[in-house]
Design a protein around this motif. Structure first.
Motif, mmCIF file in Angstrom:
data_model
loop_
_atom_site.group_PDB
_atom_site.id
_atom_site.type_symbol
_atom_site.label_atom_id
_atom_site.label_comp_id
_atom_site.label_asym_id
_atom_site.label_seq_id
_atom_site.Cartn_x
_atom_site.Cartn_y
_atom_site.Cartn_z
ATOM 1 N N THR A 41 0.843 -1.200 0.000
ATOM 2 C CA THR A 41 0.000 0.000 0.000
ATOM 3 C C THR A 41 0.873 1.243 0.000
ATOM 4 N N THR A 42 1.885 1.268 0.860
ATOM 5 C CA THR A 42 2.791 2.416 0.914
ATOM 6 C C THR A 42 3.561 2.542 -0.392
ATOM 7 N N GLN A 43 4.032 1.431 -0.920
ATOM 8 C CA GLN A 43 4.759 1.450 -2.190
ATOM 9 C C GLN A 43 3.887 2.044 -3.304
ATOM 10 N N ARG A 44 2.656 1.598 -3.400
ATOM 11 C CA ARG A 44 1.737 2.101 -4.424
ATOM 12 C C ARG A 44 1.492 3.605 -4.260
ATOM 13 N N ARG A 45 1.345 4.052 -3.020
ATOM 14 C CA ARG A 45 1.091 5.475 -2.785
ATOM 15 C C ARG A 45 2.317 6.322 -3.147
ATOM 16 N N ILE A 46 3.494 5.790 -2.920
ATOM 17 C CA ILE A 46 4.713 6.501 -3.318
ATOM 18 C C ILE A 46 4.778 6.598 -4.838
ATOM 19 N N LEU A 47 4.537 5.482 -5.526
ATOM 20 C CA LEU A 47 4.562 5.490 -6.992
ATOM 21 C C LEU A 47 3.526 6.455 -7.562
ATOM 22 N N ASN A 48 2.334 6.507 -6.964
ATOM 23 C CA ASN A 48 1.297 7.439 -7.415
ATOM 24 C C ASN A 48 1.749 8.884 -7.248
ATOM 25 N N GLN A 49 2.391 9.186 -6.119
ATOM 26 C CA GLN A 49 2.864 10.553 -5.885
ATOM 27 C C GLN A 49 3.977 10.924 -6.870
ATOM 28 N N ILE A 50 4.857 9.971 -7.169
ATOM 29 C CA ILE A 50 5.910 10.242 -8.150
ATOM 30 C C ILE A 50 5.270 10.612 -9.490
ATOM 31 N N GLU A 51 4.282 9.829 -9.901
ATOM 32 C CA GLU A 51 3.623 10.090 -11.187
ATOM 33 C C GLU A 51 2.958 11.467 -11.217
ATOM 34 N N THR A 170 12.444 19.201 -7.489
ATOM 35 C CA THR A 170 12.353 18.609 -6.160
ATOM 36 C C THR A 170 11.050 17.825 -6.092
ATOM 37 N N LEU A 171 11.171 16.528 -5.847
ATOM 38 C CA LEU A 171 9.998 15.685 -5.645
ATOM 39 C C LEU A 171 9.601 15.827 -4.184
ATOM 40 N N VAL A 172 8.361 16.235 -3.930
ATOM 41 C CA VAL A 172 7.870 16.367 -2.565
ATOM 42 C C VAL A 172 6.851 15.258 -2.323
ATOM 43 N N LEU A 173 7.219 14.330 -1.429
ATOM 44 C CA LEU A 173 6.319 13.240 -1.056
ATOM 45 C C LEU A 173 5.597 13.590 0.234
#
Length: 184
Positions: A41-51, A170-173
């Motif tokens: 779940t965390t991995q998917r949310r990180i990938l979504n934010q990157i996109e 700058t990628l902001v997560l």
């Protein structure tokens, strides 16, 4: 790679496991790893934010890093490659395309996430390495690789913003979207 390392990689690729388990190839051999729902779940949310937040880059997850070094090819949970260099059928990416990598630690990988993996990513010159610890609800961002070691560390709790330098951006997560394992 040695003949034995080649054989271990071949075996690793042939073994079929349930979705709730993952097999990791490390310096110490093959390790069977249970996967909690907090991890994907965390991995998917990180990938979504990157996109959503990193124009010109395509998020990638669960891939190998090339070339293998010391018989080891890390498999980060998330990163991004320049969109014009992204190959949809690729399962491995060259280290020189990666500006940052993310590892979501599991109970079996917690120690390696902070030591062995950081050494490997720093040795490869990957500019930023983010460790997301779903067990503690904390994150650690390592930057400025030099001589196989990261020279700068920033840590925080889930809920804080994480700023990762990516070339001229700058990628902001938003770590408030990460999931923490709740232990009884």
């Amino acid at each position: 790679m040695t003949i034995m390392e080649d054989r271990a990689v071949e075996l690793h690729e042939q073994i079929r496991l349930p979705r709730s388990m993952r097999l990791r190839l490390t310096r110490n051999g093959l390790t069977l790893v249970p996967i909690t729902q907090a991890h994907p779940t965390t991995q998917r949310r990180i990938l979504n934010q990157i996109e959503e937040r990193l124009p010109g880059w395509t998020p990638v997850g669960e891939f190998g890093v090339l070339p293998p070094r010391e018989g080891y090819s890390p498999e980060p949970d998330a990163s991004a490659v320049p969109t014009d260099k992204h190959l949809p059928d690729a399962s491995k990416f060259p280290e020189d395309l990666l500006r940052f990598v993310v590892e979501v630690v599991s109970p079996e990988s917690e120690e390696r996430g902070y030591s062995t993996k950081s050494d490997h990513y720093a040795l490869r010159g990957i500019e930023a390495y983010l460790v997301v610890n779903v067990l503690t609800g904390r994150w650690t961002l390592l930057t400025r690789p030099q001589d196989g070691t990261y020279r700068h560390t920033v840590t925080g709790d889930f809920g804080e913003k994480i700023e990762i330098p990516v070339d001229d951006q700058t990628l902001v997560l938003d770590s408030s979207e990460f999931v923490r394992v709740v232990r009884a």
